[in-house]
Design a protein around this motif. Sequence first.
Motif, PDB file in Angstrom:
ATOM      1  N   PRO A  45       0.287  -5.279 -18.059  1.00 49.78           N
ATOM      2  CA  PRO A  45      -0.053  -4.057 -17.334  1.00 49.78           C
ATOM      3  C   PRO A  45      -0.511  -4.341 -15.900  1.00 49.78           C
ATOM      4  O   PRO A  45      -0.925  -5.447 -15.564  1.00 49.78           O
ATOM      5  CB  PRO A  45      -1.230  -3.509 -18.156  1.00 49.78           C
ATOM      6  N   ALA A  46      -0.433  -3.318 -15.063  1.00 48.49           N
ATOM      7  CA  ALA A  46      -0.994  -3.357 -13.718  1.00 48.49           C
ATOM      8  C   ALA A  46      -1.540  -1.974 -13.395  1.00 48.49           C
ATOM      9  O   ALA A  46      -0.955  -0.966 -13.794  1.00 48.49           O
ATOM     10  CB  ALA A  46       0.067  -3.766 -12.692  1.00 48.49           C
ATOM     11  N   ILE A  47      -2.647  -1.923 -12.672  1.00 50.06           N
ATOM     12  CA  ILE A  47      -3.308  -0.657 -12.357  1.00 50.06           C
ATOM     13  C   ILE A  47      -2.985  -0.262 -10.925  1.00 50.06           C
ATOM     14  O   ILE A  47      -3.304  -0.986  -9.974  1.00 50.06           O
ATOM     15  CB  ILE A  47      -4.834  -0.769 -12.539  1.00 50.06           C
ATOM     16  N   TRP A  48      -2.330   0.890 -10.763  1.00 45.87           N
ATOM     17  CA  TRP A  48      -2.095   1.457  -9.434  1.00 45.87           C
ATOM     18  C   TRP A  48      -3.222   2.423  -9.122  1.00 45.87           C
ATOM     19  O   TRP A  48      -3.527   3.327  -9.891  1.00 45.87           O
ATOM     20  CB  TRP A  48      -0.750   2.190  -9.375  1.00 45.87           C
ATOM     21  N   TYR A  49      -3.848   2.235  -7.953  1.00 43.26           N
ATOM     22  CA  TYR A  49      -5.002   3.035  -7.547  1.00 43.26           C
ATOM     23  C   TYR A  49      -4.574   4.102  -6.550  1.00 43.26           C
ATOM     24  O   TYR A  49      -3.977   3.805  -5.512  1.00 43.26           O
ATOM     25  CB  TYR A  49      -6.061   2.122  -6.918  1.00 43.26           C
ATOM     26  N   ASP A  50      -4.870   5.359  -6.878  1.00 37.50           N
ATOM     27  CA  ASP A  50      -4.592   6.479  -5.986  1.00 37.50           C
ATOM     28  C   ASP A  50      -5.747   6.610  -5.000  1.00 37.50           C
ATOM     29  O   ASP A  50      -6.862   6.981  -5.371  1.00 37.50           O
ATOM     30  CB  ASP A  50      -4.416   7.774  -6.788  1.00 37.50           C
ATOM     31  N   ARG A  51      -5.481   6.291  -3.751  1.00 29.34           N
ATOM     32  CA  ARG A  51      -6.542   6.261  -2.748  1.00 29.34           C
ATOM     33  C   ARG A  51      -7.043   7.648  -2.378  1.00 29.34           C
ATOM     34  O   ARG A  51      -8.133   7.793  -1.833  1.00 29.34           O
ATOM     35  CB  ARG A  51      -6.035   5.528  -1.491  1.00 29.34           C
ATOM     36  N   THR A  52      -6.267   8.682  -2.660  1.00 31.61           N
ATOM     37  CA  THR A  52      -6.668  10.054  -2.345  1.00 31.61           C
ATOM     38  C   THR A  52      -7.466  10.686  -3.463  1.00 31.61           C
ATOM     39  O   THR A  52      -8.466  11.374  -3.236  1.00 31.61           O
ATOM     40  CB  THR A  52      -5.428  10.917  -2.041  1.00 31.61           C
TER      41      THR A  52
END
Length: 340
Positions: A45-52
């Motif tokens: 897995p990898a975590i994508w971070y929503d900066r907004t």
Amino acid sequence: MRIALVVLLALLSTGAAAAPDGQATAGATVETPPVQHSGDAADDPAIWYDRTDSSRSMVIGTDKMGALETYDLQGRLLQRITGIMPNNVDVRDDVVVAADDDTDEGVLRIFLVDPATRKLRPAAVIPTAVTAHGVCMYRSPVSDKLYAFPTAVSGRVEEFELTVRGSRVDARSVRLFNLGRTVEGCVADDASGALYVAEEKVGIWRYDAEPSPRHSRVLVDGARPERDGHLQADVEGLAIAGDRLYASSQGSSDFTVYGRMVNAYLGRFRVVNSGDVDGCQDTDGIDATSRPLGAGFPAGMFVCQDGYNVRGSTVLKQNFKFVPLERVVAPIGTSPTPFG
């Protein structure tokens, strides 16, 4: 290394009590749907971070038998990209890199995340010299350049410099070195410039992540039975969050924890059954972040691939489990234990 299923099911029937006396435990609160393929299919897995809006962050997971999947923080499937064989995946900002070793040479499949839709769009397919099996990414604190490290069962590691040009990504190989034996899991520290590589039967090595002809290394921890250390082969996924480095000790079906800067061993924990969500066993890939991810994960998240996904006594196809990071951090002390 795969754990005998009959033994594992006996352990799982006791829930949290399956952990050895005195070992820290943490329960997951969310799980994803099982991947579509049977057998050893889910991997990394990898975590994508929503900066907004951090609550819109998502987890990207590999079904190495034929798909790349994305999930929201409630574990719901958002997107399934088929026709590829991604073994490992990592992300920096909006750039996603998956290692696909289903060709003679292996390739890096690069995607860009559209933050508005959370959809992954293909941006490049890059042949590698190492038959890419694992992968991790690195943002240099020195140059701000972006890099990807494909790893191989041959023991070789390559470093690519990535350049985003609109909807495309260009890649240039800048480094190649050899550990000698099977490697897969790796993680790079964007703050310290360290690259950690898991040599499955040997342990965790620390290298300099900057492209350089120098390949000096330090053994962070060894893997038994070949080396003395806290790990039990195979050594699989690696992740960094907050002030800690995490590793999947697959042979003992738990996770070891180290200080981020000095890499001293801090302890270990097991992800156990919690309510309707079972734990993680025989784990390949992991990821973690200390960034707040909305109400469900206010202090961040630890994600683990579950090699034996069960419901009661029924074995399901593999999936991924989400653990609030505070459940992982709190039980582990901060006094470093020397290696050895």
